[in-house]
Motif scaffolding. Structure first.
Motif, PDB file in Angstrom:
ATOM      1  N   SER A 160       0.833  -1.143  -0.053  1.00  0.00           N
ATOM      2  CA  SER A 160      -0.083   0.144   0.010  1.00  0.00           C
ATOM      3  C   SER A 160       0.817   1.074   0.055  1.00  0.00           C
ATOM      4  N   LYS A 161       0.265   2.389  -0.222  1.00  0.00           N
ATOM      5  CA  LYS A 161       0.900   3.627  -0.379  1.00  0.00           C
ATOM      6  C   LYS A 161       1.535   3.882   1.277  1.00  0.00           C
ATOM      7  N   THR A 162       0.721   3.570   2.138  1.00  0.00           N
ATOM      8  CA  THR A 162       1.135   3.748   3.570  1.00  0.00           C
ATOM      9  C   THR A 162       2.441   2.710   3.966  1.00  0.00           C
ATOM     10  N   GLN A 163       2.460   1.665   3.294  1.00  0.00           N
ATOM     11  CA  GLN A 163       3.384   0.840   3.589  1.00  0.00           C
ATOM     12  C   GLN A 163       4.782   1.448   2.843  1.00  0.00           C
ATOM     13  N   ALA A 164       4.675   1.784   1.619  1.00  0.00           N
ATOM     14  CA  ALA A 164       5.760   2.650   0.651  1.00  0.00           C
ATOM     15  C   ALA A 164       6.252   3.711   1.452  1.00  0.00           C
ATOM     16  N   VAL A 165       5.639   4.786   2.188  1.00  0.00           N
ATOM     17  CA  VAL A 165       6.127   5.653   2.771  1.00  0.00           C
ATOM     18  C   VAL A 165       6.818   5.331   4.031  1.00  0.00           C
ATOM     19  N   VAL A 166       6.254   4.304   4.831  1.00  0.00           N
ATOM     20  CA  VAL A 166       6.993   3.685   6.201  1.00  0.00           C
ATOM     21  C   VAL A 166       8.272   3.012   5.571  1.00  0.00           C
ATOM     22  N   GLU A 167       8.304   2.524   4.724  1.00  0.00           N
ATOM     23  CA  GLU A 167       9.608   1.756   4.237  1.00  0.00           C
ATOM     24  C   GLU A 167      10.323   2.778   3.693  1.00  0.00           C
ATOM     25  N   LEU A 168       9.954   3.780   3.023  1.00  0.00           N
ATOM     26  CA  LEU A 168      10.947   4.912   2.482  1.00  0.00           C
ATOM     27  C   LEU A 168      11.576   5.622   3.956  1.00  0.00           C
ATOM     28  N   VAL A 169      10.847   5.833   4.920  1.00  0.00           N
ATOM     29  CA  VAL A 169      11.211   6.564   6.117  1.00  0.00           C
ATOM     30  C   VAL A 169      12.461   5.456   6.799  1.00  0.00           C
ATOM     31  N   VAL A 170      12.098   4.353   6.998  1.00  0.00           N
ATOM     32  CA  VAL A 170      12.955   3.045   7.597  1.00  0.00           C
ATOM     33  C   VAL A 170      14.264   3.059   6.814  1.00  0.00           C
ATOM     34  N   GLY A 171      14.090   2.967   5.387  1.00  0.00           N
ATOM     35  CA  GLY A 171      15.170   2.902   4.549  1.00  0.00           C
ATOM     36  C   GLY A 171      16.037   4.150   4.723  1.00  0.00           C
ATOM     37  N   ALA A 172      15.622   5.382   4.911  1.00  0.00           N
ATOM     38  CA  ALA A 172      16.350   6.577   4.986  1.00  0.00           C
ATOM     39  C   ALA A 172      17.018   6.666   6.411  1.00  0.00           C
ATOM     40  N   ILE A 173      16.531   6.029   7.454  1.00  0.00           N
ATOM     41  CA  ILE A 173      17.113   6.203   8.602  1.00  0.00           C
ATOM     42  C   ILE A 173      18.245   4.957   8.598  1.00  0.00           C
ATOM     43  N   GLU A 174      18.103   3.855   7.958  1.00  0.00           N
ATOM     44  CA  GLU A 174      19.119   2.829   7.871  1.00  0.00           C
ATOM     45  C   GLU A 174      20.256   3.487   7.121  1.00  0.00           C
ATOM     46  N   GLY A 175      19.928   4.019   5.941  1.00  0.00           N
ATOM     47  CA  GLY A 175      20.982   4.581   5.314  1.00  0.00           C
ATOM     48  C   GLY A 175      21.873   5.530   6.047  1.00  0.00           C
ATOM     49  N   GLN A 176      21.275   6.528   6.946  1.00  0.00           N
ATOM     50  CA  GLN A 176      22.098   7.355   7.748  1.00  0.00           C
ATOM     51  C   GLN A 176      22.805   6.603   8.712  1.00  0.00           C
ATOM     52  N   VAL A 177      22.175   5.404   9.285  1.00  0.00           N
ATOM     53  CA  VAL A 177      22.959   4.915  10.393  1.00  0.00           C
ATOM     54  C   VAL A 177      24.222   3.951   9.796  1.00  0.00           C
ATOM     55  N   ARG A 178      23.991   3.586   8.527  1.00  0.00           N
ATOM     56  CA  ARG A 178      25.110   3.015   7.934  1.00  0.00           C
ATOM     57  C   ARG A 178      26.240   3.923   7.348  1.00  0.00           C
ATOM     58  N   ASP A 179      25.804   4.864   6.866  1.00  0.00           N
ATOM     59  CA  ASP A 179      26.702   5.957   6.572  1.00  0.00           C
ATOM     60  C   ASP A 179      27.507   6.551   7.783  1.00  0.00           C
ATOM     61  N   THR A 180      26.813   6.980   8.907  1.00  0.00           N
ATOM     62  CA  THR A 180      27.522   7.576   9.896  1.00  0.00           C
ATOM     63  C   THR A 180      28.239   6.496  10.734  1.00  0.00           C
ATOM     64  N   MET A 181      27.695   5.341  10.999  1.00  0.00           N
ATOM     65  CA  MET A 181      28.512   4.522  11.849  1.00  0.00           C
ATOM     66  C   MET A 181      29.273   3.460  10.866  1.00  0.00           C
ATOM     67  N   ARG A 182      29.173   3.343   9.725  1.00  0.00           N
ATOM     68  CA  ARG A 182      30.167   2.359   8.908  1.00  0.00           C
ATOM     69  C   ARG A 182      29.741   0.926   9.366  1.00  0.00           C
ATOM     70  N   THR A 183      28.687   0.787   9.676  1.00  0.00           N
ATOM     71  CA  THR A 183      28.453  -0.755  10.065  1.00  0.00           C
ATOM     72  C   THR A 183      26.925  -1.113   9.741  1.00  0.00           C
ATOM     73  N   PRO A 203      23.077  -1.576  10.071  1.00  0.00           N
ATOM     74  CA  PRO A 203      22.236  -0.857  10.944  1.00  0.00           C
ATOM     75  C   PRO A 203      21.310  -1.672  11.762  1.00  0.00           C
ATOM     76  N   SER A 204      20.974  -2.942  11.192  1.00  0.00           N
ATOM     77  CA  SER A 204      20.148  -3.555  11.846  1.00  0.00           C
ATOM     78  C   SER A 204      20.035  -3.673  13.633  1.00  0.00           C
ATOM     79  N   ARG A 205      21.275  -3.847  14.262  1.00  0.00           N
ATOM     80  CA  ARG A 205      21.367  -3.679  15.685  1.00  0.00           C
ATOM     81  C   ARG A 205      21.044  -2.229  16.347  1.00  0.00           C
ATOM     82  N   TYR A 206      21.328  -1.325  15.664  1.00  0.00           N
ATOM     83  CA  TYR A 206      21.082   0.101  16.271  1.00  0.00           C
ATOM     84  C   TYR A 206      20.031   0.889  15.611  1.00  0.00           C
ATOM     85  N   LEU A 207      19.408   0.119  14.638  1.00  0.00           N
ATOM     86  CA  LEU A 207      18.316   0.919  14.156  1.00  0.00           C
ATOM     87  C   LEU A 207      16.944   1.098  15.252  1.00  0.00           C
ATOM     88  N   PRO A 208      16.579   0.179  15.785  1.00  0.00           N
ATOM     89  CA  PRO A 208      15.508   0.429  16.929  1.00  0.00           C
ATOM     90  C   PRO A 208      15.896   1.626  17.923  1.00  0.00           C
TER      91      PRO A 208
END
Length: 234
Positions: free
Chosen positions: A54-77, A79-84
């Motif tokens: 759904s569109k709602t799920q697409a938006v949620v996945e976009l937000v979560v993906g953006a946070i994952e990308g920021q964790v990966r780029d900042t911490m260089r690891t 993100p699954s352990r630190y994302l929550p």
């Protein structure tokens, strides 16, 4: 703000325990976020589903993906352990900073106690992840780098940087609410609108900065023991 931000107003008491207004507002924000998370995720569709998300799920996945990308780029690891932790801090502080949009509500982050709790969470998480990833001995040895003479300064830095997070968040949110309130009382209803828009932007920026600082501090604590990025994410 009618009360001093250094002394949160008491709303009611449970026996000998006083419950302050920011605590009740924080409970309300937590209830909204938990309920919203449940509503947004109760009908998620996996990749093997025959129906598109759904569109709602697409938006949620976009937000979560953006946070994952920021964790990966900042911490260089990975993100699954630190994302929550990082995601919860970001979303909670953002909603808390914007809670003044509800009439009669003052942001709990405009009070020192809430910001101190957020900073304490990051402080404890830094120690926890540092010991979990490196082990107690190697984590403690990190305070002696580059030389044992730096041990007192490195220990002091651990506390001062946590205090700086507290003061930064508290000062920016509290000052924004105060300025809008003063202008509103002096200039009427329409004049503060640009300041209110600026305060919304400031609240979002402060939530982002706090989360990035949490990533930097935790990333520093885990040292070189980082998980390599998965293929296709570099």
């Amino acid at each position: 703000m009618s009360e001093s931000p250094l002394s949160a107003p008491v709303l009611f008491s449970i026996g000998a325990v006083d419950v302050a207004t920011p605590v009740v507002i924080t409970w309300g924000i937590m209830a909204v976020l938990v309920s919203g998370s449940w509503l947004l995720t109760r009908h998620l569709r996996g990749q093997d589903s025959m129906r598109p998300p759904s569109k709602t799920q697409a938006v949620v996945e976009l937000v979560v993906g953006a946070i994952e990308g920021q964790v990966r780029d900042t911490m260089r690891t990975e993100p699954s352990r630190y994302l929550p932790l990082i995601g919860t801090l970001l979303v909670f502080i953002l909603f808390a900073n914007w809670s003044w949009l509800v009439p009669g509500i003052e942001p709990p982050t405009a009070y020192l106690e809430t910001d101190a709790a957020m900073a304490l969470i990051v402080f404890c998480a830094t120690i926890y992840y540092g010991i979990r990833v490196q082990g107690l001995r190697r984590w403690l040895a990190g305070f002696a780098e580059p030389t044992f003479v730096m041990i007192p300064l490195n220990v002091l830095e651990t506390f001062t940087r946590t205090f700086s997070m507290l003061v930064r968040l508290f000062g920016n949110v509290m000052s924004g609410v105060f300025v809008v309130g003063v202008v509103l009382s002096l200039a009427g209803l329409l004049m503060p609108i640009p300041l209110m828009a600026l305060d919304l932007l400031t609240g979002a920026v402060q939530a982002y900065i706090f989360s990035v600082l949490a990533m930097v501090f935790i990333g520093g604590a885990i040292g070189n023991e980082r998980e390599p990025p998965t293929k296709g994410t570099e």
